[in-house]
Write an enzyme that holds these catalytic residues in place. Sequence first.
Site, short mmCIF file in Angstrom:
data_model
loop_
_atom_site.label_atom_id
_atom_site.label_comp_id
_atom_site.label_asym_id
_atom_site.label_seq_id
_atom_site.Cartn_x
_atom_site.Cartn_y
_atom_site.Cartn_z
N LYS A 113 0.84 -1.21 0.00
CA LYS A 113 0.00 0.00 0.00
C LYS A 113 0.87 1.25 0.00
O LYS A 113 0.51 2.26 -0.59
CB LYS A 113 -0.92 0.01 1.23
CG LYS A 113 -2.05 -0.98 1.16
CD LYS A 113 -3.04 -0.74 2.29
CE LYS A 113 -4.09 -1.82 2.38
NZ LYS A 113 -4.90 -1.73 3.60
N LYS A 199 -4.96 -10.96 -6.31
CA LYS A 199 -6.09 -11.10 -5.39
C LYS A 199 -7.23 -10.14 -5.77
O LYS A 199 -6.96 -9.01 -6.17
CB LYS A 199 -5.55 -10.76 -4.00
CG LYS A 199 -6.46 -10.92 -2.86
CD LYS A 199 -5.81 -10.40 -1.58
CE LYS A 199 -5.83 -8.89 -1.51
NZ LYS A 199 -5.60 -8.31 -0.20
N LYS A 202 -10.72 -4.52 -3.07
CA LYS A 202 -11.58 -3.34 -3.13
C LYS A 202 -10.85 -2.16 -3.77
O LYS A 202 -11.47 -1.26 -4.30
CB LYS A 202 -11.94 -2.90 -1.70
CG LYS A 202 -12.88 -3.78 -0.96
CD LYS A 202 -13.14 -3.17 0.43
CE LYS A 202 -13.51 -4.23 1.42
NZ LYS A 202 -13.20 -3.88 2.81
#
Length: 334
Positions: A113, A199, A202
């Site tokens: 991230k 994966k 969201k």
Amino acid sequence: MTKKRVLSGVQPTGNLHIGNYLGAIRNWVDLQPNYDNFFCVVDLHAITVPHNPSTLAQNTYTIAALYLACGIDLNHSTIFVQSHVGAHSELTWLLNCVTPLNWLERMIQFKEKAIKQGENVSVGLLDYPVLMASDILLYDADQVPVGEDQKQHLELTRDIAIRVNDKFGSEEKPILKVPEPLIRQEGARIMSLADGTKKMSKSDPSELSRINLLDTPDEIKKKIKKCKTDPIMGLTFTIDRPECNNLLGLYGIFTGKSKEEVSAECSDMGWGKFKPLLTDATIEALTPIQTKYKEIMAEKGYLDEVLKQGKDKAESVANATLQRVKDALGFLTI
Ligand code: TYM
């Protein structure tokens, strides 16, 4: 005999997708009769990346309503909002002061991230796993049902608990319960519809990469129609066919068929025949959840009551643990 405790949570960031459902919530529902369960909406985690204040509260309601719509039963489980229980933030501070910085710097999700955010990485993002450890440790959770991507955070939680016990407790009188991750193999890692090696997430900018729990039948149809496949005839579970593996796996979960049954049914099929079957199975599995969700959202005040009661119940457990930790760390109590 008292039941063992389960705790888990989902962030109110955007819509829930079938990865969140199959990797986590569906397992909570299956487990709940055998445990004493706490399920939180982890809104404090949702602000570790830039967020929109005008949608946070609504997203929090949505997730709580989806917990109920997916089958979380208040006779077995407590649903609450993380930020409503102040002990989560307070324990995080205490645990921050016993957690070595380099334990956090090596977290894979932080690194992934942080790369995406460049210079805007907040201290909160680095601290995300300590807040998650607090969520779990405050409730003396025995088991934490999550998807595979949370395994490293669970290992860190265990390490933090062990460190607190070693430093401030004794073998006979541990301060924190060391929890176990509960990762069910089937559905633990649902992959993106746009790339079977990534994966489902969201935060993927492409809406076509995921199926959301609240997608309409038309959206589901379109997404499955456009999803990535391969040019090989005959559909089989094979490691070197990631998209095929993922889509057959989804079909198996949504229809309740075993891997062997799916293999037998699909081994001579092409994508043109398979995709409508997967579409129908997905719509059939999600429709009851969507119907229940709409009913819950239409009943004004009901969710507030659920969350108020959840807060009270969660608070009484969490505050007792927090006090235990503060006592062990030597704080003055008056
Ligand atoms: P979140 O909201 O990112 O994910 C919620 C749950 O969904 C699982 N999951 C998946 N499972 C299978 N396939 C996927 N593609 C997939 N994507 C997500 C996650 O593993 C998770 O179980 N950090 C947590 C939230 C959290 C938490 C906690 C969990 C905060 N405190 C305490 C357990 C206990 C998270 O990943 O949220």
